[in-house]
Design an enzyme around this catalytic site. Structure first.
Site, PDB file in Angstrom:
ATOM      1  N   LYS A 267     -33.353 -91.068  82.533  1.00  0.00           N
ATOM      2  CA  LYS A 267     -34.413 -91.949  82.962  1.00  0.00           C
ATOM      3  C   LYS A 267     -34.680 -93.278  82.058  1.00  0.00           C
ATOM      4  CE  LYS A 267     -38.974 -91.075  82.767  1.00  0.00           C
ATOM      5  NZ  LYS A 267     -39.869 -92.119  82.058  1.00  0.00           N
ATOM      6  N   ASN A 268     -34.848 -92.727  80.629  1.00  0.00           N
ATOM      7  CA  ASN A 268     -35.201 -93.744  79.807  1.00  0.00           C
ATOM      8  C   ASN A 268     -34.273 -94.657  79.280  1.00  0.00           C
ATOM      9  OD1 ASN A 268     -37.983 -92.764  79.966  1.00  0.00           O
ATOM     10  ND2 ASN A 268     -37.924 -91.836  77.656  1.00  0.00           N
TER      11      ASN A 268
ATOM     12  N   CYS B  18     -52.724 -95.154  79.355  1.00  0.00           N
ATOM     13  CA  CYS B  18     -52.159 -94.252  80.111  1.00  0.00           C
ATOM     14  C   CYS B  18     -52.606 -92.844  79.810  1.00  0.00           C
ATOM     15  CB  CYS B  18     -50.563 -94.381  80.282  1.00  0.00           C
ATOM     16  SG  CYS B  18     -49.760 -93.735  79.007  1.00  0.00           S
TER      17      CYS B  18
ATOM     18  N   ARG C 141     -51.328 -97.166  74.082  1.00  0.00           N
ATOM     19  CA  ARG C 141     -50.057 -97.488  74.134  1.00  0.00           C
ATOM     20  C   ARG C 141     -50.059 -99.072  74.435  1.00  0.00           C
ATOM     21  NH1 ARG C 141     -46.231 -93.445  77.844  1.00  0.00           N
ATOM     22  NH2 ARG C 141     -44.744 -94.844  76.856  1.00  0.00           N
TER      23      ARG C 141
ATOM     24  N   ASP D 127     -41.185 -86.718  73.286  1.00  0.00           N
ATOM     25  CA  ASP D 127     -41.067 -86.191  74.745  1.00  0.00           C
ATOM     26  C   ASP D 127     -40.812 -84.628  74.895  1.00  0.00           C
ATOM     27  OD1 ASP D 127     -41.641 -88.683  75.696  1.00  0.00           O
ATOM     28  OD2 ASP D 127     -39.831 -89.370  76.229  1.00  0.00           O
TER      29      ASP D 127
ATOM     30  N   ARG E  13     -41.586 -87.807  88.508  1.00  0.00           N
ATOM     31  CA  ARG E  13     -41.119 -89.013  87.906  1.00  0.00           C
ATOM     32  C   ARG E  13     -39.940 -88.992  86.835  1.00  0.00           C
ATOM     33  NH1 ARG E  13     -45.906 -92.044  85.306  1.00  0.00           N
ATOM     34  NH2 ARG E  13     -44.065 -93.101  84.654  1.00  0.00           N
TER      35      ARG E  13
HETATM   36  C1  UD1 Z   1     -40.687 -94.799  75.034  1.00  0.00           C
HETATM   37  C2  UD1 Z   1     -40.200 -93.546  76.024  1.00  0.00           C
HETATM   38  C3  UD1 Z   1     -41.186 -92.630  76.098  1.00  0.00           C
HETATM   39  C4  UD1 Z   1     -41.241 -91.973  74.734  1.00  0.00           C
HETATM   40  C5  UD1 Z   1     -41.603 -92.976  73.676  1.00  0.00           C
HETATM   41  C6  UD1 Z   1     -41.582 -92.626  72.066  1.00  0.00           C
HETATM   42  C7  UD1 Z   1     -39.178 -95.186  77.819  1.00  0.00           C
HETATM   43  C8  UD1 Z   1     -39.382 -95.635  79.301  1.00  0.00           C
HETATM   44  N1  UD1 Z   1     -40.341 -94.406  77.504  1.00  0.00           N
HETATM   45  O1  UD1 Z   1     -41.859 -95.228  75.242  1.00  0.00           O
HETATM   46  O2  UD1 Z   1     -40.847 -91.434  76.942  1.00  0.00           O
HETATM   47  O3  UD1 Z   1     -42.272 -90.975  74.472  1.00  0.00           O
HETATM   48  O4  UD1 Z   1     -40.451 -94.058  73.680  1.00  0.00           O
HETATM   49  O5  UD1 Z   1     -40.297 -92.080  71.960  1.00  0.00           O
HETATM   50  O6  UD1 Z   1     -38.339 -95.138  77.324  1.00  0.00           O
HETATM   51  N2  UD1 Z   1     -46.771 -99.215  70.158  1.00  0.00           N
HETATM   52  C9  UD1 Z   1     -47.807-100.167  69.616  1.00  0.00           C
HETATM   53  N3  UD1 Z   1     -47.427-101.347  70.112  1.00  0.00           N
HETATM   54  C10 UD1 Z   1     -46.248-101.859  70.689  1.00  0.00           C
HETATM   55  C11 UD1 Z   1     -45.575-100.691  71.183  1.00  0.00           C
HETATM   56  C12 UD1 Z   1     -45.665 -99.364  70.997  1.00  0.00           C
HETATM   57  O7  UD1 Z   1     -48.403 -99.843  68.981  1.00  0.00           O
HETATM   58  O8  UD1 Z   1     -46.330-102.950  71.264  1.00  0.00           O
HETATM   59  C13 UD1 Z   1     -46.800 -97.852  69.769  1.00  0.00           C
HETATM   60  C14 UD1 Z   1     -47.354 -96.712  70.893  1.00  0.00           C
HETATM   61  O9  UD1 Z   1     -48.447 -96.778  71.226  1.00  0.00           O
HETATM   62  C15 UD1 Z   1     -46.744 -95.607  70.329  1.00  0.00           C
HETATM   63  C16 UD1 Z   1     -45.567 -95.855  69.449  1.00  0.00           C
HETATM   64  O10 UD1 Z   1     -45.973 -97.312  69.045  1.00  0.00           O
HETATM   65  O11 UD1 Z   1     -47.862 -95.002  69.765  1.00  0.00           O
HETATM   66  C17 UD1 Z   1     -44.327 -95.703  70.077  1.00  0.00           C
HETATM   67  O12 UD1 Z   1     -44.410 -96.322  71.464  1.00  0.00           O
HETATM   68  P1  UD1 Z   1     -42.864 -96.714  71.967  1.00  0.00           P
HETATM   69  O13 UD1 Z   1     -41.778 -96.296  71.185  1.00  0.00           O
HETATM   70  O14 UD1 Z   1     -42.932 -98.347  72.194  1.00  0.00           O
HETATM   71  O15 UD1 Z   1     -42.885 -95.894  73.353  1.00  0.00           O
HETATM   72  P2  UD1 Z   1     -42.324 -96.539  74.688  1.00  0.00           P
HETATM   73  O16 UD1 Z   1     -41.282 -97.646  74.732  1.00  0.00           O
HETATM   74  O17 UD1 Z   1     -43.833 -96.817  75.390  1.00  0.00           O
END
Ligand code: UD1
Length: 429
Positions: free
Chosen positions: A22-23, A124, A129, A314, A406
Site C-alpha cells: 500500500k505505501n 490523526c 503528523r 508500522d 485500509r
Molecule cells: C509513512 C507511511 C507510514 C509510516 C511512516 C513512517 C505511507 C503512506 N505511510 O508515513 O505508514 O508509519 O511513513 O515510516 O507511506 N514529520 C514532520 N514533518 C513533516 C513530515 C513528517 O515532522 O513534514 C514527522 C512525522 O510527524 C513523524 C516523522 O516525521 O514523526 C516521520 O513521518 P513520515 O516519514 O513523513 O511518515 P509518512 O510519510 O506520513
C-alpha cells in the site's frame, strides 16, 4: 460496522501470498500526475486506501481505468491512470482528511502545472503528523506557499520549480517522495540529503526512471535528481508489502506455527528478521519468499523503531503483541510517532502486562492471553489485536475493523486458509 471474531490457539501452517505494498502504491498512483501519458500500475493491493487515491486522482481529471473500464470509486489488481486532461488542481479536505497520503499530489501538481491547492491533513490517531517538511522542501525549490482556510496554496515561480539542495532536518518518507516527484520536472539538479531510504522510496524512484526521470542514489540517504522537461508513460509493478509480510511472520510466531510468505523479501525485512531471531523465531529464505517457524517458546527482546533500515514503526504494535507472551521482559521504544501505543490498553484487557513510560513500553511476558472484545483506532494497532486474538485462550472480537481493511487485503481469508479459526461478522451500524 464489521467485526472479526477469532477463537485463538491454532498454530498457523501453510503459505500466504504477500500483496503489493500500500505505501508504495499510493505515491506511485500520485506519480501519474507528472505526465500526460498513461501510467499502468500492476500488483496493486485491493484496499480502501488505493480506491481513495483513485478517487482523488479522478476528481483532478485523471482517467482511471481497470481492465479497460472506467473505475471511479473502485480498485483492481492493475490500473491505468491517464492524467492527459487535468481540470482541477485542488485536493479537497474531504479526501485528504480520510487519507493523509493524499498530500502526495502536491509535488506532482505543482511541478507540472505551476500551482496546486491541497488541504492540510490535520492530526490523526497516531500523532500530530505535520507536513512542514513537504512545504519547506518545495519552498527551497522556489515555490511560494501560503496557508489559507486550512489549505496549502502553492505556486511555482515563472518558468517552473528550480532544482535545489535540501537537507531534511528529520527523516520523512512522505516528504522525500513529494520532493523527489517534484524534482523530476524542476529546472536543473536537486539534491535531497538525509532522505528516507525505505524500500517504497526506491520503488517510486524506479517507476519515475521508467517514466524518463534521472535519479541517482536509490537506497541511500542522498538522492540526486536531474530535472526533465517532461516525463512519459510507463508500466510498473508495485513491490511486495514488507509490513504485511512482517505482520504474518509475527502471526506465525505468536501461534507457534510455520508460514511461508510468498513474495516476501529478506532485503526489506533485515532488522525485523534479526529482532525475531533474538526472540527465537526462525526466518529463512526459500525459492518463493521467506519461511517463518516458531515452536512457540518466545523470548523477550528490546525493540526501538527507527527509519529504514531500522525496525519499522508500522510493525511496532504487532511486535508488542508477540512480546506479551514471550518469556521475560521487553522494552519497546517508539521514536517515530508520539502517540502510537493505543493498542496497550486493549492488549492489557486481554491479560497483557505492559507499563508505558513516555515513548517506551515495558512488556512483561505472561504465559497466556485471554480472549476479549477489543477495538483499535488505527491500522497497525488493529492488526496487533488480531495477532493477540490468534494466540489467546477463548474468543476475541475485534471491533471497528475498517482501519484494518485500509491496510490488509482479506486478512481473515488469508489467515483462515492457514488454520486460524476466525471470521468476519457483518453488522448494521
Ligand atoms: C509513512 C507511511 C507510514 C509510516 C511512516 C513512517 C505511507 C503512506 N505511510 O508515513 O505508514 O508509519 O511513513 O515510516 O507511506 N514529520 C514532520 N514533518 C513533516 C513530515 C513528517 O515532522 O513534514 C514527522 C512525522 O510527524 C513523524 C516523522 O516525521 O514523526 C516521520 O513521518 P513520515 O516519514 O513523513 O511518515 P509518512 O510519510 O506520513
Amino acid at each position: 460496522m464489521d467485526k472479526l471474531r477469532i477463537r485463538g490457539g491454532n498454530p498457523l501452517k501453510g503459505q500466504i501470498s504477500i500483496s503489493g505494498a500500500k505505501n508504495a502504491a499510493l505515491p506511485l498512483q500520485a506519480a501519474c500526475l507528472l505526465t500526460d501519458e498513461k501510467l499502468t500500475l500492476t500488483n496493486l493491493p485491493l484496499l480502501a486506501d488505493i480506491t481513495t487515491m483513485n478517487r482523488l486522482l479522478a476528481q483532478h481529471g485523471v482517467e482511471v481505468h481497470i481492465n479497460g473500464r472506467d473505475a471511479f470509486g473502485s480498485s483492481g489488481r492493475s490500473v491505468e491512470l491517464d492524467a492527459g486532461d487535468i481540470f482541477n488542481l485542488t485536493a479537497p479536505y474531504d479526501l485528504v482528511r480520510k487519507m493523509r497520503a493524499s498530500v502526495l499530489v502536491l509535488g506532482p501538481l505543482l511541478a507540472r502545472f505551476g500551482q496546486a491547492k491541497v488541504s492540510l491533513p490535520g492530526g490523526c490517531a497516531i500523532g500530530t503528523r505535520p507536513v512542514d517538511l513537504h512545504i519547506k522542501g518545495l519552498q527551497a525549490m522556489g515555490a511560494q506557499i501560503d496557508i489559507e482556510g486550512g489549505y496549502i496554496l502553492a505556486k511555482a515561480p515563472e518558468g517552473g520549480l528550480v532544482g535545489a539542495e535540501f537537507v531534511f532536518p528529520q527523516v520523512s518518507v512522505g516528504a522525500t517522495e513529494n520532493l523527489m516527484m517534484a524534482a523530476t520536472l524542476a529546472k536543473g539538479e536537486t539534491i535531497l540529503m538525509n532522505a528516507a531510504r525505505e524500500p517504497e522510496i526506491g520503488d517510486l524512484a524506479r517507476c519515475l526512471i521508467a517514466m524518463g526521470a534521472e535519479i541517482e542514489g536509490i537506497g541511500s540517504d542522498r538522492l540526486v535528481i536531474k530535472g526533465k522537461d517532461r516525463l512519459h508513460g510507463a508500466t510498473y509493478a508495485v513491490l511486495p508489502d514488507r509490513i504485511e509480510a512482517g505482520t504474518f511472520a509475527m502471526a506465525a510466531a505468536i501461534t507457534g506455527g510455520e508460514l511461508e510468505l510468498v513474495g516476501a523479501r529478506m532485503a526489506d525485512l533485515k532488522s525485523v528478521v534479526k529482532t525475531l531471531a533474538g526472540a527465537h523465531v526462525k526466518v529463512t529464505e526459500t525459492a518463493n519468499g521467506l519461511l517463518v517457524a516458531s515452536n512457540g517458546d518466545l523470548v523477550g527482546v528490546d525493540v526501538m523503531t527507527e527509519p529504514f533500515p531500522g525496525f519499522p514503526t508500522d510493525l511496532q504494535a504487532q511486535m508488542m503483541a508477540l512480546m506479551c507472551v514471550a518469556k521475560g521482559a521487553s522494552m519497546i521504544t517508539e521514536t517515530i510517532f508520539e502517540n502510537r501505543f493505543m493498542h496497550v490498553p486493549e492488549l492489557t484487557r486481554m491479560g497483557a502486562n505492559i507499563t508505558v513510560h513516555g515513548s517506551s513500553a515495558l512488556v512483561r511476558g505472561v504465559p497466556k492471553l485471554t480472549g476479549a472484545p477489543v477495538m483499535a483506532t488505527d491500522l497497525r494497532a488493529s492488526v496487533s489485536l488480531v495477532l493477540a486474538g490468534l494466540a489467546a485462550q477463548g474468543e476475541t472480537t475485534v471491533n471497528r475493523i475498517y482501519h484494518l481493511d485500509r491496510g490488509y487485503e482479506r486478512v481473515e481469508a488469508k489467515l483462515a486458509a492457514c488454520g486460524a479459526d476466525m471470521e468476519r461478522v457483518k453488522e448494521e451500524d
